[in-house]
Design an enzyme around this catalytic site. Structure first.
Site, PDB file in Angstrom:
ATOM      1  CG  ASN A 106      -3.422  15.325  32.568  1.00 48.02           C
ATOM      2  OD1 ASN A 106      -2.809  15.653  31.837  1.00 48.02           O
ATOM      3  ND2 ASN A 106      -4.069  13.927  32.591  1.00 48.02           N
ATOM      4  CE  LYS A 107       4.339  15.667  30.000  1.00 46.24           C
ATOM      5  NZ  LYS A 107       5.791  15.212  30.235  1.00 46.24           N
ATOM      6  N   GLY A 160       3.714  11.118  37.266  1.00 48.79           N
ATOM      7  CA  GLY A 160       4.976  11.518  36.902  1.00 48.79           C
ATOM      8  C   GLY A 160       5.939  10.457  36.546  1.00 48.79           C
ATOM      9  CG  ASP A 184       8.876  11.489  29.690  1.00 48.59           C
ATOM     10  OD1 ASP A 184       9.787  11.474  30.607  1.00 48.59           O
ATOM     11  OD2 ASP A 184       7.523  11.843  29.961  1.00 48.59           O
ATOM     12  CD  GLU A 222      12.286  15.334  36.654  1.00 45.79           C
ATOM     13  OE1 GLU A 222      11.948  14.893  35.677  1.00 45.79           O
ATOM     14  OE2 GLU A 222      12.616  14.483  37.570  1.00 45.79           O
ATOM     15  CB  SER A 233       6.921   8.124  31.645  1.00 42.03           C
ATOM     16  OG  SER A 233       7.104   8.557  30.200  1.00 42.03           O
ATOM     17  CB  SER A 234       1.092   6.503  32.658  1.00 43.02           C
ATOM     18  OG  SER A 234       0.684   7.771  32.949  1.00 43.02           O
ATOM     19  NE  ARG A 288      10.502  10.293  32.794  1.00 49.40           N
ATOM     20  CZ  ARG A 288       9.647  10.462  33.805  1.00 49.40           C
ATOM     21  NH1 ARG A 288       9.195  10.054  34.763  1.00 49.40           N
ATOM     22  NH2 ARG A 288       8.792  11.873  33.538  1.00 49.40           N
TER      23      ARG A 288
END
Length: 490
Positions: free
Chosen positions: A241-242, A151, A198, A51, A153-154, A45
């Site tokens: 990578n959050k 960013g 997401d 955000e 949404s993988s 997405r």
């Protein structure tokens, strides 16, 4: 999830005959010695605007991408999970899945999740939903074409695809909204306190339109976009990578604390439960602009220490950590509350303004009044399309500036891309959590090729020193795509 594919169910369709499906099927057969029984597809997405406000309870405006996660699936007659990836840089993984306790989600020595951890999150969430009562395991082979750590949404798409695969294998009926909510909870096993955007767009997306997503209850409303609007995604080449750092969760708990202090100072709370910034607004019955004023009134300082917050909330440090902080934020001693709350309330205003400038007409299917014959709006109601593109673009630019200055989640490469875009009057913003990843740009369709060429030449070739051929894979135009699907032999 029946095969009739009604609107509230994840659609079940025949298996497409295309090169990618055939290639994945061949790889699956090589790995497991049998053909897959079905396939699951979940899109990535891109968030147009809104955000870091979903976990604060505010609406967002994303759309699904053409890029997706595709998983080939076979069912085992024993409770085991066998995971493969068509990309040989990703290691194989196998484990028993008799219960949630069998799913042990660990990170590598550097604190970065293993790729298959996202599969495990989805499987663990499905197991928890099923109370651990399953009769079949899974063989999975993953093919992802969403750039990782971009960013887009993988990771959420992979979590959602794995969860959907296990539930479908167990013949569990769930609506799109139910499974989206379930998958939002699944990703928290990786340690990320996300808000559900997401997963919501992954399941509720419709082709040719964005979605205005609201919470409690989860609802997606199609939003028309200007007919001449084109969206371009450009990767900053800085990976984000959050789950690997505390940056994301730090912002989440700063919003929690800001909400708690505003509510406390306004005399609107009587217990110690976590409260979101949107819940504070509802309790106080204020407009968003009035909430901005309250932020300046009740959170005047630029920086708050843990001791100061304890004094305001009348709790000790142990209670503060237990009630409001996450395991990877308990060590923090200083917090930026005013800046985070200002971003959230002002970004929520931008989302509403963005939506108001887009058509909200829903077709009755007859293909008139500015909508197509597929029940999807596709043009703006009022004004010249390019003028509306300019208005929407300025809202996106304002969003980026706020994310950079108030939320402090941008990156030099993201800022450079945004600045380059402005040079030819294209507005853009970072999309996703930030700290790297991608920008999303809005421009008239006739400008797309010129814009992409400019980014390739000035950013990727001149600044990043990469080959022009390689650069073309990092920037692409996209249109809103369909949400999650299941493919079976019919």
């Amino acid at each position: 999830m029946s095969a009739n594919g009604t609107s509230d169910e994840v659609p079940v369709r025949g298996i497409p005959n295309n090169e990618r499906i055939n290639r994945l099927k061949q790889h699956f057969c090589q790995e497991f010695g049998c053909d897959p029984l079905f396939f699951v597809r979940v899109p990535g997405r891109v968030n147009l605007i809104g955000e870091h406000i979903d976990y604060c309870g505010y609406p967002v405006l994303p759309m699904a991408l053409e890029q997706d996660i595709l998983i080939a699936v076979a069912i085992l007659n024993k409770p085991e999970l066998h995971v493969r990836n068509v990309n040989n840089k990703y290691s194989n993984y196998e484990t028993e899945i008799k219960s949630c306790e069998d799913i042990n989600i660990k990170s590598d020595p550097n604190g970065k999740p293993f790729w298959y951890n996202y599969v495990l999150c989805g499987v663990k969430g499905a197991l928890e939903f099923l109370n651990g009562k399953i009769t079949n395991g899974l063989q999975l082979c993953v093919d992802g074409i969403i750039p990782p750590a971009s960013g887009l949404s993988s990771s959420s798409a992979l979590v959602s695809a794995a969860c959907l695969a296990l539930l479908y294998a167990q013949n569990v009926p769930l609506s799109k909204s139910e499974i989206a909510s379930l998958c939002a909870n699944c990703e928290r096993y990786i340690g990320t306190q996300g808000g559900g955007m997401d997963q919501a767009i992954a399941f509720l997306a419709e082709k040719n339109c964005a979605q205005y997503i609201t919470w409690s209850p989860l609802k997606a409303t199609p939003v028309a976009l200007p007919e001449n609007a084109a969206f371009v995604v450009a990767h900053s080449l800085a990976e984000a990578n959050k789950a690997a750092t505390n940056d994301f969760n730090r912002r989440v708990i700063e919003c929690r604390l800001a909400a708690r202090i505003i509510a406390t100072c306004a005399g609107a709370v009587t217990d110690n439960k976590i409260i979101t910034l949107s819940q504070v607004q509802n309790k106080l019955d204020k407009t968003l602009r009035e909430m901005v004023d309250l932020v300046y009134e009740y959170l005047p300082k630029d920086l708050y220490t843990k001791e100061e917050i304890c004094d305001i909330l009348n709790v000790n440090e142990e209670e503060l950590e237990q009630l409001y902080l996450t395991p990877n934020t308990k060590h923090l001693t200083e917090f930026k509350l005013k800046q985070r709350a200002l971003h959230v309330y002002e970004e929520a205003i931008r989302v509403e303004d963005f939506r108001k400038h887009c058509s909200q007409t829903v077709s009755n299917g007859n293909g008139v009044n500015g909508v197509n014959g597929n029940n999807v709006p596709n043009v703006c109601e009022n004004g010249d399309a390019n003028e509306i593109i300019n208005v929407l673009g300025k809202l996106m630019s304002g969003s980026h500036e706020s994310l950079k200055e108030l939320y402090e989640c941008s990156h030099d490469n993201l800022d450079r891309l945004v600045s380059m875009s402005k040079e030819i009057n294209v507005n853009s913003r970072l999309t996703g959590a930030g700290w790297g990843g991608c920008i999303i740009a809005l421009c008239p369709k006739e400008k797309v090729n010129k814009y992409i060429d400019l980014l390739i030449e000035n950013f990727y070739v001149k600044h990043c020193k990469i080959d022009k051929g390689e650069a073309s894979s990092y920037v692409f135009a996209t249109t809103p795509n369909q949400g999650a699907e299941i493919y079976v032999n019919k």
